[in-house]
Motif scaffolding. Sequence first.
Motif, PDB file in Angstrom:
ATOM      1  N   ASN A  56       0.719  -1.231   0.159  1.00 34.50           N
ATOM      2  CA  ASN A  56       0.092  -0.032  -0.051  1.00 34.50           C
ATOM      3  C   ASN A  56       0.756   1.381   0.019  1.00 34.50           C
ATOM      4  OD1 ASN A  56       0.723   0.423   2.635  1.00 34.50           O
ATOM      5  ND2 ASN A  56      -1.085   0.529   3.657  1.00 34.50           N
ATOM      6  N   ARG A  57       0.343   2.455  -0.157  1.00 34.61           N
ATOM      7  CA  ARG A  57       0.898   3.708  -0.309  1.00 34.61           C
ATOM      8  C   ARG A  57       2.037   4.012   0.776  1.00 34.61           C
ATOM      9  NH1 ARG A  57      -3.691   8.029  -1.234  1.00 34.61           N
ATOM     10  NH2 ARG A  57      -4.070   8.341   1.200  1.00 34.61           N
ATOM     11  N   ASN A  58       1.421   3.808   1.960  1.00 31.93           N
ATOM     12  CA  ASN A  58       2.407   4.268   3.039  1.00 31.93           C
ATOM     13  C   ASN A  58       3.618   3.390   3.247  1.00 31.93           C
ATOM     14  OD1 ASN A  58       0.699   6.322   3.653  1.00 31.93           O
ATOM     15  ND2 ASN A  58      -0.625   4.891   5.244  1.00 31.93           N
ATOM     16  N   LEU A  59       3.329   2.022   2.944  1.00 35.23           N
ATOM     17  CA  LEU A  59       4.569   1.041   3.100  1.00 35.23           C
ATOM     18  C   LEU A  59       5.350   1.285   1.977  1.00 35.23           C
ATOM     19  CD1 LEU A  59       5.494  -1.318   4.779  1.00 35.23           C
ATOM     20  CD2 LEU A  59       4.355  -2.666   3.172  1.00 35.23           C
ATOM     21  N   PHE A  61       5.764   4.458   0.571  1.00 35.78           N
ATOM     22  CA  PHE A  61       6.563   5.745   0.968  1.00 35.78           C
ATOM     23  C   PHE A  61       7.839   5.257   1.863  1.00 35.78           C
ATOM     24  CE2 PHE A  61       7.402   9.295   3.946  1.00 35.78           C
ATOM     25  CZ  PHE A  61       7.770   9.972   3.025  1.00 35.78           C
ATOM     26  N   PHE A  62       7.506   4.492   2.708  1.00 34.99           N
ATOM     27  CA  PHE A  62       8.567   4.097   3.862  1.00 34.99           C
ATOM     28  C   PHE A  62       9.729   3.405   3.401  1.00 34.99           C
ATOM     29  CE2 PHE A  62       9.903   1.032   7.253  1.00 34.99           C
ATOM     30  CZ  PHE A  62      10.711   1.958   8.133  1.00 34.99           C
ATOM     31  N   MET A  65      11.557   6.001   1.273  1.00 33.69           N
ATOM     32  CA  MET A  65      12.593   6.816   2.077  1.00 33.69           C
ATOM     33  C   MET A  65      13.914   5.836   2.463  1.00 33.69           C
ATOM     34  SD  MET A  65      11.361   9.833   2.312  1.00 33.69           S
ATOM     35  CE  MET A  65      12.111  10.433   3.609  1.00 33.69           C
ATOM     36  N   ILE A  66      13.637   4.726   2.473  1.00 34.65           N
ATOM     37  CA  ILE A  66      15.032   3.965   2.959  1.00 34.65           C
ATOM     38  C   ILE A  66      15.854   3.555   1.581  1.00 34.65           C
ATOM     39  CG2 ILE A  66      15.706   1.498   3.417  1.00 34.65           C
ATOM     40  CD1 ILE A  66      13.335   1.333   5.173  1.00 34.65           C
ATOM     41  N   CYS A  69      17.474   7.119   1.522  1.00 41.52           N
ATOM     42  CA  CYS A  69      18.382   7.361   2.438  1.00 41.52           C
ATOM     43  C   CYS A  69      19.794   6.740   2.123  1.00 41.52           C
ATOM     44  CB  CYS A  69      17.644   6.628   3.643  1.00 41.52           C
ATOM     45  SG  CYS A  69      18.573   7.032   5.092  1.00 41.52           S
ATOM     46  N   LEU A  98      17.259  14.611   1.420  1.00 36.12           N
ATOM     47  CA  LEU A  98      16.398  13.253   1.749  1.00 36.12           C
ATOM     48  C   LEU A  98      14.699  13.919   1.835  1.00 36.12           C
ATOM     49  CD1 LEU A  98      16.237  10.155   2.180  1.00 36.12           C
ATOM     50  CD2 LEU A  98      16.750  10.715   4.593  1.00 36.12           C
ATOM     51  N   GLY A 102      11.637  13.155  -0.569  1.00 33.51           N
ATOM     52  CA  GLY A 102      10.498  12.620  -0.085  1.00 33.51           C
ATOM     53  C   GLY A 102       9.050  13.424  -0.271  1.00 33.51           C
ATOM     54  N   ILE A 103       9.132  14.698  -0.171  1.00 28.84           N
ATOM     55  CA  ILE A 103       8.106  15.453  -0.599  1.00 28.84           C
ATOM     56  C   ILE A 103       7.773  15.364  -2.078  1.00 28.84           C
ATOM     57  CG2 ILE A 103       7.272  17.993  -0.673  1.00 28.84           C
ATOM     58  CD1 ILE A 103       9.028  18.397   1.519  1.00 28.84           C
ATOM     59  N   ILE A 106       5.206  12.737  -3.215  1.00 27.99           N
ATOM     60  CA  ILE A 106       3.779  12.599  -3.169  1.00 27.99           C
ATOM     61  C   ILE A 106       3.088  12.351  -4.191  1.00 27.99           C
ATOM     62  CG2 ILE A 106       3.729  15.096  -3.108  1.00 27.99           C
ATOM     63  CD1 ILE A 106       1.744  15.193  -0.589  1.00 27.99           C
ATOM     64  N   TYR A 110       1.374   8.620  -4.084  1.00 31.71           N
ATOM     65  CA  TYR A 110       0.054   8.840  -3.603  1.00 31.71           C
ATOM     66  C   TYR A 110      -0.940   9.020  -4.541  1.00 31.71           C
ATOM     67  CZ  TYR A 110       1.635   8.471   1.265  1.00 31.71           C
ATOM     68  OH  TYR A 110       1.983   8.302   2.525  1.00 31.71           O
TER      69      TYR A 110
END
Lengths: 244, 190
Positions: A56-59, A61-62, A65-66, A69, A98, A102-103, A106, A110
């Motif tokens: 899903n989208r939140n995962l 995104f996580f 980010m990794i 990073c 970073l 991330g921004i 979006i 998303y």
Amino acid sequence: MVNKNGINPVFVATLAVLPLINVAFTLQEVVLLGLVSAFTYIIAISLISILEKVANRNLRFFVFMIIACAIVTVFNYVYAIFPNVLYVEAGSKINYCLISAGILSIETLYSNRKMALTGYFYKMLMGVPAFLGIYFLFGSIREILGLGSVWGVELGFQSIEFFKTSYGAFILLALICSFINSFYLHSRAKKHQYNMLVEKYKMKLSMERNIERTKAVDASQRKNFGADELIEKNNGENGGNENE
Amino acid sequence: MSNIVFILLSGIFVANVCTTSGVAIPSLLAYKRSFAYTALMCALFAFILLASGVSYFFIYNYILLKFDVQFLSLMVLTVLIGIFSFIGYYALMGINKQAFYVYEKSYTFLLMFVSVLGVLLTVVADQEVINYILTLVFSSVGFLIVNFLVYGAYYKINSLQEPRFMRGLPLLLIMLALLGIVFSAINYLL
């Protein structure tokens, strides 16, 4: 930022500039940090597109980010090993890229629609130049006003201290953002108007075609069922009666 | 005592995470719904910031520095923020369904994640534990104050006829610039 038409891309690009405004003051720093942010975003979003249907989208995104990073850590490591002018200027501030990356994600991560890989590249083509354009424009204007120079070259006039501060930068960025946003809104309105006009002409053409088709169908039916002969016969009889 | 006052004034006013460094501004964009929702989001922000910040402090000082692997600090920080963001996400889902719906719809997960990351990048972990925790606490308080001021300003602005191209982020930035000018006056007290 979010409206019924989706996310405003000008706001996303401006928002991505925000974490970098207080860490970069000269155009050299701005160019380095902007390019690192864009590169990090492009690599990470290309890799994350594989997980489109898995997470899903939140995962997503996580995981994005990794990956971002890891890229930023590699950048830090490389710049620390091979010191150069740009690293001395902005090297320790690379971590803030970073946040910008991330921004920027979006709009792609998303999005409500499921996208193919080409969709990601299309969004990247739209998002990255907008971010770099706004950031470079902001960086050059801020250096001219705040430091009285461009790329380290003195322009020979008194700088304004106000634009060195964060609130001066906020006002400058707000003005740039609203200026570009007015152009964006204007072009979107024009495009919408054009699309509506095209739609109107399409409807008009299809209506005319439909009328012609109806007439043709009517004519063919009359022929098929011998209506014309019957009409002619009737007309003939009526004519004969009238003569009598 | 003077140290605490210094951290307090610095965290809330002089080095406010919204008006000075600007790293927490993304979170402000998702909050103009209602007073209760704003309060709930501030609490969630404080939870993620404090939990991930304190965990990072101990991992940095007792593991990363000890084994000389500081280059992993950014990765550790990101993973910790991710873990606590997900804990907050599921906690909000259990606490309030309506707030969770707005939270999901307004991309708050992403915006809060990057804001917390930005705040933790600005706070140096090489200091005493009490100073570090106080800095995080007062940063959260500073964020809360700016949040409610912005919420109030939005409440007023919504009834006015502002130009369409200034709506949203540009107006927010101008508001924050004015707040920053007011807050910088506190600098003379320090």
